[in-house]
Write an enzyme that holds these catalytic residues in place. Structure first.
Site, short mmCIF file in Angstrom:
data_model
loop_
_atom_site.label_atom_id
_atom_site.label_comp_id
_atom_site.label_asym_id
_atom_site.label_seq_id
_atom_site.Cartn_x
_atom_site.Cartn_y
_atom_site.Cartn_z
N HIS A 94 -6.93 -33.05 64.87
CA HIS A 94 -5.48 -33.15 64.94
C HIS A 94 -5.06 -33.99 63.75
O HIS A 94 -5.34 -35.18 63.70
CB HIS A 94 -5.04 -33.80 66.25
CG HIS A 94 -5.29 -32.96 67.46
ND1 HIS A 94 -4.89 -33.33 68.73
CD2 HIS A 94 -5.91 -31.76 67.61
CE1 HIS A 94 -5.23 -32.39 69.59
NE2 HIS A 94 -5.87 -31.42 68.93
N ASN B 78 -6.89 -32.57 75.99
CA ASN B 78 -6.16 -32.87 74.77
C ASN B 78 -6.26 -34.35 74.45
O ASN B 78 -5.72 -35.19 75.20
CB ASN B 78 -4.69 -32.48 74.90
CG ASN B 78 -3.88 -32.93 73.70
OD1 ASN B 78 -3.90 -32.33 72.65
ND2 ASN B 78 -3.17 -34.06 73.86
N GLU B 79 -6.98 -34.68 73.39
CA GLU B 79 -6.99 -36.01 72.75
C GLU B 79 -7.58 -37.13 73.60
O GLU B 79 -7.42 -38.30 73.25
CB GLU B 79 -5.57 -36.39 72.28
CG GLU B 79 -5.04 -35.48 71.18
CD GLU B 79 -3.70 -35.92 70.63
OE1 GLU B 79 -3.05 -36.80 71.23
OE2 GLU B 79 -3.28 -35.35 69.60
N ASP B 80 -8.31 -36.81 74.66
CA ASP B 80 -8.86 -37.90 75.47
C ASP B 80 -10.01 -38.62 74.78
O ASP B 80 -10.23 -39.81 75.03
CB ASP B 80 -9.30 -37.36 76.84
CG ASP B 80 -8.11 -36.99 77.71
OD1 ASP B 80 -6.96 -37.20 77.27
OD2 ASP B 80 -8.31 -36.49 78.83
N SER C 59 -10.10 -31.39 72.42
CA SER C 59 -9.40 -31.13 71.18
C SER C 59 -8.63 -32.40 70.82
O SER C 59 -7.77 -32.82 71.59
CB SER C 59 -8.43 -29.96 71.31
OG SER C 59 -7.78 -29.69 70.09
#
Length: 855
Positions: free
Chosen positions: A503, A433-435, A487
């Site tokens: 996102h 997530n969002e790395d 993501s």
């Protein structure tokens, strides 16, 4: 000869480790086979409840301490059971396990590892004792950080990046800092002669769906030659059989069956959720004695992530196809449902999935900062047809990639994928997530053109995990499920709206755009977006125990709002959009929930509008951040910690219905833009008159074309006078797409628009939509709109003499809960709005608040 025997260990006791050798043991006061230190300290009344008031700050010492658990169990030797294993489904996190006070039998430093330990020669006939010492994950992580270097983390302290533990335990912008430890999974003693493990039924469905090749694989621990018989029972009772023989010492086996015209598993709204029953039976070849058996329910389906060129727009699609049918996604992100996960029951997970189904959702994204979820959640998703997007457990950080870390992650991924691959609901694995967004924000080395596969020498070393190691695990162990590196991910960067998922946090975070511009923010798949809203007032009364602290700006309420800058941002969105006539708690709760509902409604409608049919899948779905909370707080959740549904839950439910309407008011200048306009420099108000227009569209999410009747009415807001009405009779809505109905209809700033979709045959209302001048704070409301309620058995009927915004119904006394099927609705003249509630009885004292009456 008896078959294998399994005993789940329970009756645990605990104490602080290293404090004093004479430190007394405390017996767990519950009978659960899993447990953790915070709940046990609470049960023993040693700490205050960290969910109440500001108690979180008074229990931080718990995470800094070491703890130990022990239990006694009985072992009776059986000559027919040649092997005994202790099986650990999960240890949270830095654990050393001792048996009978002797040498250690296991060390683990990864919460997501599963362990099977042969203890055949170590057990004693009669009583045995198992002891587990848990080191502080905080201290352990800080030692690793000192050794391997500090990496940047967004949320929580940076040492968490070195520790393979649920990352949200370190605190998040919606969750507390409560670094727990304990038995996160069951511990079992398994006694047997021969058995099979990791049974996997992999069904590959042909392109035309007419045949499924089923490959049944398994691991084996054998002390003799065996036969393995496989029986597959179809939903209609038809039976297929296969068998294979394995010799003593062989460790793997497989068999292949072919199913003609398979019964297929579908997501909710697209078909039935049907299962084959697969039995695997191990029998001694010489004596034909049954030794072990496993039963699996298996859903057979074909899954694709479709990323292909689009008609008339740049980039590629991003949508899911199940059994050759495109599926538009309306769903939510899922965070762990409690800070103390061992307290959750199967019923809790079933209730959560029920919320999704009733909210017209069809997907949960298991977010990467929590855990690979309990089997009960996936089982319920399988049963109810809720698709699952499964992140690997990395979130919001610059993770390391040194050899020991890589080895631990590779085993973690294999352990968890092999556990989860039995579930038909899982349709995607994502690396984190969002790395990659973190990498962009930190300016890390990330060259999309570099496809070497090894980036461990860069300052973005974890890219090697996400693009090399994790996809290899998925490909090896569950090749039928797509893999997505992160993501968000895709295109020219994580904010590229034309490729991959995004996102969309430029509402609330980022540039803090007006939510009325959501149609300019849509991407190919929006996997996170949200707006913060307070929990219900009666929920607040549960976790704020001092009545004097029950006001919007209190220290206690602020301590339960972890979002960075939340007071400013929430006030900005509320004050920008609606009138606030009172700052009492009930009014402020309603105001924040109304704004949250309005924002998410704009978002869902904007995304669904872009599902325009084959070749025009300009948006393949949206996932609200977030469905649930892990503790009582103000957050982006649709449902608060105590299960109270916010107004946004109902708004997204209406806009995600299989048959729905949408209206968007704009100006010709704004309508032509594909991105939000830049900020205006100069005077704050443009004095030039504006010409407003609106569009109306319908969504048909079913798999059949539908003929409906559409009515569009324009009402004077202040007087309730009907100014104009348009009827679209026998309007054909093509299946699985959006149909544009009206475009560029003129409307002024004193008019609200209502659209109603009716069944052609009986005139029944199928869907409604409404549109108001924006922002709502400028709207000239009716002075007294005469809202009336008729309370009947199982329902309440709402009427109004002028357009009314956001009518919320509630029982005047909170002595019982009522399951409202809808709420926070817009009510117009000439239209009776019925809200069903099964528990409602005629004569109940139901009250209503609405925009302008309370905030």
């Amino acid at each position: 000869m008896s078959a294998s025997n399994t005993a789940t260990l329970s009756g645990w006791r605990w104490r602080q480790h290293g404090k004093d050798d004479d430190e007394p043991w405390h017996q767990c006061s519950h009978s659960r086979p899993t447990t953790e230190i915070f709940t046990d300290l609470l049960d023993a009344k040693i700490i205050p409840d960290p969910f109440l008031d500001q108690n979180e700050r008074d229990v931080q010492w718990v995470g800094e301490a070491d703890w130990e658990y022990a239990c006694d169990f009985h072992y009776e030797p059986d000559q027919n059971h040649s092997r005994q294993d202790l099986v650990f489904d999960g240890l949270d996190t830095v654990a050393t396990v001792y048996l009978n006070g002797g040498a250690q039998i296991l060390q683990s430093s990864n919460m997501f590892h599963r362990h099977r330990v042969d203890v055949t020669s170590k057990l004693r006939p009669g009583p045995n004792t198992l002891r587990i010492v848990f080191r502080s994950a905080l201290h352990y992580g800080r030692e690793l950080e000192a050794k391997h270097g500090r990496y940047r983390a967004f949320n929580g302290e940076s040492s968490r990046l070195h520790v393979r533990k649920a990352q949200y335990h370190y605190g998040w912008d919606w969750g507390p800092l409560l670094v727990t430890c304990g038995l996160s999974g069951e511990v079992r003693l398994e006694s047997y002669a021969s058995r099979v493990n990791d049974v996997f039924v992999a069904a590959q469905v042909s392109d035309d769906l007419q045949e499924a090749s089923v490959n049944v694989t398994f691991d084996a621990i054998l002390d003799r030659d065996v036969s393995v018989d496989i029986e597959v029972v179809a939903p209609n009772g038809e039976v297929l059989r296969a068998s294979t023989a394995l010799g003593m010492g062989e460790t793997q086996g497989s068999a292949v069956l072919v199913i003609p015209k398979p019964h297929l598993w579908y997501p909710v709204g697209h078909g039935p959720q049907v299962f084959y029953s697969v039995d695997v039976v191990v029998t001694g070849r010489r004596d034909q004695v049954p030794l072990h058996s496993v039963r699996r329910p298996v859903g057979v389906r074909r899954v694709r992530l479709v990323q292909q060129p689009l008609i008339d727009e740049p980039g590629t699609s991003f949508f899911f196809e199940v059994n050759n049918e495109p599926v538009y996604i309306s769903g939510s992100n899922w965070i762990p449902n409690h800070s103390f996960l061992t307290t959750l029951t199967r019923e809790d997970y079933a209730s959560a999935v029920d919320l999704c189904v009733k909210g017209n959702q069809n997907m949960l994204r298991i977010w990467g900062g929590g855990i690979y979820e309990h089997d009960a959640l996936y089982e319920e998703c399988d049963r109810r047809g809720i698709l699952v997007w499964q992140d690997f457990m990395f979130a919001c950080g610059q993770y390391p990639c040194y050899p020991e870390f890589v080895a631990s992650v590779q085993r973690e991924a294999a352990d968890q994928v092999k556990r989860l691959r039995q579930y038909s609901c899982i349709v995607l694995y994502a690396g984190n997530n969002e790395d990659y967004a973190v990498a962009e924000m930190l300016g890390l080395a990330w060259d999309p053109e570099d496809n070497s596969g090894d980036w461990t020498k860069t300052n973005f070393p974890a890219r090697t995990l996400y693009e090399t190691h994790l996809p290899a695990v998925v490909s090896e162990h569950t090749p039928g499920v797509p893999y997505h590196p992160s993501s968000p991910w895709g295109g020219k960067g994580t904010e590229d709206r034309t490729v991959g998922d995004i996102h969309q946090w430029n509402v609330w975070h980022g540039s803090q755009e007006k939510y009325q511009l959501w149609d300019k923010l849509v991407g190919r798949f929006v996997s996170e977006f949200g707006m913060l809203g307070l929990p219900a007032a009666k929920s607040i009364s549960r976790f704020v125990t001092d009545p004097a602290q029950r006001y919007p700006q209190s220290a206690v309420l602020d301590s339960h709002n972890k979002a960075d800058g939340s007071e400013r941002r929430l006030a900005l969105y509320v004050m920008e959009n609606i009138r606030v006539d009172s700052m009492d708690l009930d009014s402020w709760v309603y105001a924040t929930q109304l704004v949250q509902a309005e924002c998410l409604g704009f978002a869902v409608r904007s995304c669904r509008r872009q599902w325009k049919g084959p070749g025009r899948e300009y948006c393949g779905g949206q996932l609200v951040w977030q469905l649930n909370d892990c503790w009582p707080c103000a957050s982006w959740s649709l449902v608060d910690f105590y299960g109270e549904q916010k107004l946004a839950y109902y708004a997204t439910k209406r806009d995600s219905a299989s048959l729905a309407l949408g209206i968007l008011r704009s100006t010709p200048e704004l309508k032509g833009l594909t991105s939000p306009p830049p900020p205006v420099l100069g005077p704050p108000h443009d004095l030039a008159p504006k010409h407003h227009i609106f569009d109306v569209w319908a969504v048909n999410g079913t798999l059949q074309d539908v003929d409906v009747q559409i009515e569009v009415r324009l009402y004077d807001i202040a007087s309730g006078v009907l100014r104009e009405e348009r009827r679209l009779d026998n309007q054909a809505l093509l299946s699985n797409r959006t149909t544009e109905l009206l475009e560029d209809v003129s409307v002024d700033e004193k008019t609200a628009v209502q659209a109603i979709m009716r069944n052609v045959g009986d005139g029944r209302v199928i869907a409604r939509a409404s549109d108001w001048p924006q922002p709502l704070k400028y709207v000239g409301l009716a002075a007294s709109p005469d809202v009336s309620l008729s309370v009947l058995d199982g329902k309440v009927e709402l009427r109004a003499t002028a357009p009314v915004k956001g009518v919320q119904v509630y029982l005047s006394q909170h002595e019982r809960n009522v399951s409202w099927e809808d709420n926070g609705v817009d009510v117009f003249p000439d239209d009776v709005y019925t809200i069903h509630a099964p528990e409602l009885v005629k004569g109940d004292q139901v009250e209503a608040r609405y925009y302008g009456s309370t905030c």
